[in-house]
Design a protein around this motif. Structure first.
Motif, PDB file in Angstrom:
ATOM      1  N   HIS A  83     -37.027  65.926 128.610  1.00  0.00           N
ATOM      2  CA  HIS A  83     -38.138  66.832 128.925  1.00  0.00           C
ATOM      3  C   HIS A  83     -37.468  68.038 129.586  1.00  0.00           C
ATOM      4  O   HIS A  83     -37.542  68.224 130.797  1.00  0.00           O
ATOM      5  CB  HIS A  83     -39.118  66.146 129.865  1.00  0.00           C
ATOM      6  CG  HIS A  83     -39.691  64.855 129.335  1.00  0.00           C
ATOM      7  ND1 HIS A  83     -41.007  64.710 128.990  1.00  0.00           N
ATOM      8  CD2 HIS A  83     -39.102  63.650 129.066  1.00  0.00           C
ATOM      9  CE1 HIS A  83     -41.223  63.466 128.543  1.00  0.00           C
ATOM     10  NE2 HIS A  83     -40.069  62.808 128.594  1.00  0.00           N
ATOM     11  N   ARG A  90     -39.601  67.254 141.807  1.00  0.00           N
ATOM     12  CA  ARG A  90     -40.553  66.317 142.439  1.00  0.00           C
ATOM     13  C   ARG A  90     -39.907  65.468 143.532  1.00  0.00           C
ATOM     14  O   ARG A  90     -40.283  64.313 143.733  1.00  0.00           O
ATOM     15  CB  ARG A  90     -41.176  65.411 141.349  1.00  0.00           C
ATOM     16  CG  ARG A  90     -41.720  66.161 140.137  1.00  0.00           C
ATOM     17  CD  ARG A  90     -43.062  65.681 139.678  1.00  0.00           C
ATOM     18  NE  ARG A  90     -43.089  64.374 139.073  1.00  0.00           N
ATOM     19  CZ  ARG A  90     -43.056  64.128 137.742  1.00  0.00           C
ATOM     20  NH1 ARG A  90     -42.996  65.134 136.871  1.00  0.00           N
ATOM     21  NH2 ARG A  90     -43.116  62.901 137.308  1.00  0.00           N
ATOM     22  N   TYR A 103     -45.675  54.741 139.699  1.00  0.00           N
ATOM     23  CA  TYR A 103     -45.604  55.989 138.926  1.00  0.00           C
ATOM     24  C   TYR A 103     -46.979  56.405 138.395  1.00  0.00           C
ATOM     25  O   TYR A 103     -47.401  57.555 138.538  1.00  0.00           O
ATOM     26  CB  TYR A 103     -44.598  55.775 137.786  1.00  0.00           C
ATOM     27  CG  TYR A 103     -44.478  56.920 136.820  1.00  0.00           C
ATOM     28  CD1 TYR A 103     -43.666  58.019 137.092  1.00  0.00           C
ATOM     29  CD2 TYR A 103     -45.182  56.906 135.617  1.00  0.00           C
ATOM     30  CE1 TYR A 103     -43.554  59.064 136.199  1.00  0.00           C
ATOM     31  CE2 TYR A 103     -45.076  57.941 134.718  1.00  0.00           C
ATOM     32  CZ  TYR A 103     -44.269  59.027 135.007  1.00  0.00           C
ATOM     33  OH  TYR A 103     -44.171  60.047 134.107  1.00  0.00           O
ATOM     34  N   ILE A 113     -46.570  63.885 136.553  1.00  0.00           N
ATOM     35  CA  ILE A 113     -46.524  64.859 135.458  1.00  0.00           C
ATOM     36  C   ILE A 113     -47.396  66.070 135.793  1.00  0.00           C
ATOM     37  O   ILE A 113     -47.008  67.217 135.555  1.00  0.00           O
ATOM     38  CB  ILE A 113     -47.005  64.207 134.136  1.00  0.00           C
ATOM     39  CG1 ILE A 113     -46.048  63.076 133.709  1.00  0.00           C
ATOM     40  CG2 ILE A 113     -47.129  65.248 133.015  1.00  0.00           C
ATOM     41  CD1 ILE A 113     -46.557  62.229 132.551  1.00  0.00           C
ATOM     42  N   TYR A 153     -45.514  69.912 129.648  1.00  0.00           N
ATOM     43  CA  TYR A 153     -45.834  70.290 131.027  1.00  0.00           C
ATOM     44  C   TYR A 153     -46.720  71.536 131.052  1.00  0.00           C
ATOM     45  O   TYR A 153     -46.730  72.293 132.022  1.00  0.00           O
ATOM     46  CB  TYR A 153     -44.565  70.513 131.850  1.00  0.00           C
ATOM     47  CG  TYR A 153     -43.747  69.257 132.045  1.00  0.00           C
ATOM     48  CD1 TYR A 153     -44.311  68.119 132.609  1.00  0.00           C
ATOM     49  CD2 TYR A 153     -42.401  69.217 131.674  1.00  0.00           C
ATOM     50  CE1 TYR A 153     -43.562  66.962 132.794  1.00  0.00           C
ATOM     51  CE2 TYR A 153     -41.637  68.067 131.864  1.00  0.00           C
ATOM     52  CZ  TYR A 153     -42.229  66.946 132.422  1.00  0.00           C
ATOM     53  OH  TYR A 153     -41.490  65.812 132.609  1.00  0.00           O
ATOM     54  N   HIS A 186     -49.200  64.575 126.650  1.00  0.00           N
ATOM     55  CA  HIS A 186     -48.323  63.960 127.654  1.00  0.00           C
ATOM     56  C   HIS A 186     -49.122  63.408 128.839  1.00  0.00           C
ATOM     57  O   HIS A 186     -48.705  62.484 129.525  1.00  0.00           O
ATOM     58  CB  HIS A 186     -47.316  65.013 128.130  1.00  0.00           C
ATOM     59  CG  HIS A 186     -46.188  64.487 128.963  1.00  0.00           C
ATOM     60  ND1 HIS A 186     -45.391  65.302 129.717  1.00  0.00           N
ATOM     61  CD2 HIS A 186     -45.709  63.233 129.165  1.00  0.00           C
ATOM     62  CE1 HIS A 186     -44.476  64.584 130.345  1.00  0.00           C
ATOM     63  NE2 HIS A 186     -44.647  63.320 130.028  1.00  0.00           N
ATOM     64  N   PHE A 222     -47.725  60.300 124.738  1.00  0.00           N
ATOM     65  CA  PHE A 222     -47.485  59.306 125.789  1.00  0.00           C
ATOM     66  C   PHE A 222     -48.579  58.248 125.663  1.00  0.00           C
ATOM     67  O   PHE A 222     -49.699  58.444 126.139  1.00  0.00           O
ATOM     68  CB  PHE A 222     -47.513  59.996 127.157  1.00  0.00           C
ATOM     69  CG  PHE A 222     -47.059  59.150 128.330  1.00  0.00           C
ATOM     70  CD1 PHE A 222     -46.336  57.974 128.162  1.00  0.00           C
ATOM     71  CD2 PHE A 222     -47.338  59.574 129.634  1.00  0.00           C
ATOM     72  CE1 PHE A 222     -45.906  57.214 129.250  1.00  0.00           C
ATOM     73  CE2 PHE A 222     -46.914  58.827 130.736  1.00  0.00           C
ATOM     74  CZ  PHE A 222     -46.206  57.644 130.536  1.00  0.00           C
ATOM     75  N   GLU A 253     -43.829  51.838 127.711  1.00  0.00           N
ATOM     76  CA  GLU A 253     -42.889  52.156 128.805  1.00  0.00           C
ATOM     77  C   GLU A 253     -43.223  51.356 130.051  1.00  0.00           C
ATOM     78  O   GLU A 253     -42.351  50.734 130.657  1.00  0.00           O
ATOM     79  CB  GLU A 253     -42.945  53.669 129.126  1.00  0.00           C
ATOM     80  CG  GLU A 253     -42.131  54.037 130.371  1.00  0.00           C
ATOM     81  CD  GLU A 253     -42.189  55.509 130.762  1.00  0.00           C
ATOM     82  OE1 GLU A 253     -42.761  56.310 129.991  1.00  0.00           O
ATOM     83  OE2 GLU A 253     -41.667  55.844 131.828  1.00  0.00           O
ATOM     84  N   ASN A 327     -35.845  64.155 132.960  1.00  0.00           N
ATOM     85  CA  ASN A 327     -37.133  64.773 133.322  1.00  0.00           C
ATOM     86  C   ASN A 327     -37.242  64.795 134.838  1.00  0.00           C
ATOM     87  O   ASN A 327     -36.511  64.077 135.521  1.00  0.00           O
ATOM     88  CB  ASN A 327     -38.293  64.013 132.654  1.00  0.00           C
ATOM     89  CG  ASN A 327     -38.616  62.695 133.333  1.00  0.00           C
ATOM     90  OD1 ASN A 327     -39.127  62.653 134.445  1.00  0.00           O
ATOM     91  ND2 ASN A 327     -38.292  61.577 132.673  1.00  0.00           N
ATOM     92  N   SER A 330     -39.523  60.627 136.254  1.00  0.00           N
ATOM     93  CA  SER A 330     -39.087  59.234 136.134  1.00  0.00           C
ATOM     94  C   SER A 330     -37.594  59.080 135.869  1.00  0.00           C
ATOM     95  O   SER A 330     -37.070  57.961 135.898  1.00  0.00           O
ATOM     96  CB  SER A 330     -39.869  58.530 135.021  1.00  0.00           C
ATOM     97  OG  SER A 330     -39.606  59.138 133.785  1.00  0.00           O
TER      98      SER A 330
HETATM   99  O1  IZC Z   1     -42.507  64.024 134.128  1.00  0.00           O
HETATM  100  O2  IZC Z   1     -42.794  61.937 134.605  1.00  0.00           O
HETATM  101  N1  IZC Z   1     -42.764  59.146 131.424  1.00  0.00           N
HETATM  102  N2  IZC Z   1     -43.312  61.172 130.906  1.00  0.00           N
HETATM  103  C1  IZC Z   1     -43.582  59.856 130.533  1.00  0.00           C
HETATM  104  C2  IZC Z   1     -42.466  61.263 131.857  1.00  0.00           C
HETATM  105  C3  IZC Z   1     -42.095  59.970 132.194  1.00  0.00           C
HETATM  106  C4  IZC Z   1     -41.965  62.521 132.435  1.00  0.00           C
HETATM  107  C5  IZC Z   1     -42.462  62.824 133.804  1.00  0.00           C
END
Ligand code: IZC
Ligand code: ZN
Length: 426
Positions: A83, A90, A103, A113, A153, A186, A222, A253, A327, A330
């Motif tokens: 990404h 963050r 998360y 995100i 994003y 996303h 996602f 995931e 990214n 994560s």
């Molecule tokens: O910015 O957290 N898992 N997308 C899906 C992410 C991680 C990137 C993020």
């Protein structure tokens, strides 16, 4: 007069050409690797012009003759899932992580995100470009010469297109080849809460512009609890395919929803993450041409103690690639070599499997199987000289950068060595 090469790399202890297979390398075929010893390669006009023994090389001449000093030389690494383009960072969420806030809970509270979406909206195209260049330089310093980059994003037309235009423009100015993916799906932005189908329609409406301006080759989603369901993902990606895009999917995931099966069913070019992939999902992947892109850095960083079942995947015949998932949330790292160590320690992959996973299979995961991830006469010269005696050494000696020199399309683009003047140090 004998031919004058641009670069001649002599005295290569181990050369990995990674060209034993035409397609992706599946399952048990990943366990054997041809290693050439005492080799040399010559580069001319950006391409590999000659590969032969070190003895034969003594009759060749070049503008720049380099001595690999008996070390390892491999193709430039291929990074199939990042990404790359984003605003902000963050680190403020680290304390929440330490308190055990999951998360997806951080995302639900409008962080995660969505925090990066806010910072990306705020940033100008020039700021995003400068930041992406910085991260590309760092990816390159770790031996990566081809990178996939996702949007996602923006979550609105203007910002998604801004991110994709940044990816396109850094591809034009940076030595690394950047392969672009549209990940408008996303997260669900606050203004579409409870209306995620409408949001997906909005993102689909961008595909014509993306196609006209050649802003992305792939469309991704996602598929996750609290984000998009398997059924939404199926419909979204089917529509993207109907428009002519190849598709990818962030699948299983965090929660095992069945995204792995969907990736195989849709003939996705890759299914990514797959931590919660079911036995049936793994079997379907093995029967498909979909590459499993595993991201152990994310499992490590989310600290859930659960890693993708790479061993079962390989034993059942899946083609596995690995990636940083670089990214700001994560997996904030550009260090693919560290990911190779995680693949060894946590995914229990062998050094041979790991090398296919960062070259051949990673290249196939972004439709570059025939142009990247291998050293072949006539192909563009993406080459890394490593400060390592053999290929098993890279995953073994962890957390540091083993790169000596990176060559991209025949040009030396990174030299990782101290610059102090030895004579002035006591
Ligand atoms: O910015 O957290 N898992 N997308 C899906 C992410 C991680 C990137 C993020
Ligand atoms: Zn991702």
């Amino acid at each position: 007069m004998s031919k004058q090469y641009d670069i001649l790399i002599k005295n290569i202890g181990q050369l990995l050409t990674m060209d034993d297979h035409n397609g992706p390398v599946k399952g048990k075929a990943m366990s054997t690797l041809t290693v050439y010893e005492n080799m040399a390669i010559a580069i001319k006009d950006g391409v590999i012009a000659w590969i032969g023994s070190n003895e034969e090389a003594s009759s060749l001449s070049a503008i720049n003759t380099m001595d690999a000093k008996g070390k390892l030389v491999s193709p430039g690494l291929v990074e199939p899932h990042t990404h790359l383009v984003f605003g902000g960072s963050r680190e403020h969420e680290m304390a929440l992580k330490q308190q055990g806030v999951p998360y997806l809970e951080i995302l639900k509270r409008g962080g995660g995100i969505l925090s990066t979406v806010g910072a990306t909206k705020q940033a100008s195209e020039d700021e995003l470009k400068e930041k992406a260049m910085f991260h590309l330089n760092r990816l390159m310093s770790y031996g990566i010469t081809t990178v996939e980059a996702k949007s996602g994003y923006g979550l609105d037309a203007e910002t998604e297109l801004k991110q994709l235009r940044v990816a396109k423009s850094v591809n034009q100015i940076h030595p690394i080849e950047v392969v672009s993916t549209f990940l408008g799906a996303h997260a669900i932005p606050a203004e579409y809460k409870g209306k995620s189908d409408e949001f997906l329609e909005e993102m689909l409406s961008l595909l014509d512009t993306i196609q006209e301006e050649e802003l992305a080759e792939f469309v991704d989603i996602f598929c996750e609890t609290g984000v998009f369901s398997v059924e939404q993902s199926r419909q979204f990606l089917q529509k993207a395919k109907a428009k002519g895009f190849d598709v990818k999917i962030h699948a299983d995931e965090i929660d095992p929803l069945g995204g792995t099966e969907l990736a195989a069913e849709l003939g996705a070019v890759s299914g990514d993450h797959l931590v919660g992939a079911s036995d049936d999902g793994i079997r379907k992947l093995a029967e498909s041409n979909t590459i499993a892109v595993l991201l152990p850095g994310t499992s490590f960083y989310l600290n859930k103690g659960k890693f993708a079942r790479a061993r079962e995947m390989i034993e059942k015949g899946v083609a596995v690639a690995i990636s940083t998932d670089f990214n700001p949330g994560s997996s904030p790292t550009e260090n693919l070599q560290f990911i190779m160590s995680l693949a060894a320690l946590q995914l229990k992959m062998t050094p041979e499997e790991i090398w296919y996973a960062v070259t051949t299979n990673a290249a196939h995961a972004i439709n570059r199987g025939h142009s990247a991830g291998k050293i072949v006469e006539g192909l563009k010269a993406d080459v890394v000289i490593w400060d390592a005696p053999n290929y098993a050494y890279i995953p073994y000696h962890y957390g540091v950068n083993h790169v000596n020199t990176v060559i991209k399309a025949g040009r030396i683009v990174y030299e990782g060595r101290p610059t102090y003047d030895k004579t002035s140090i006591h």
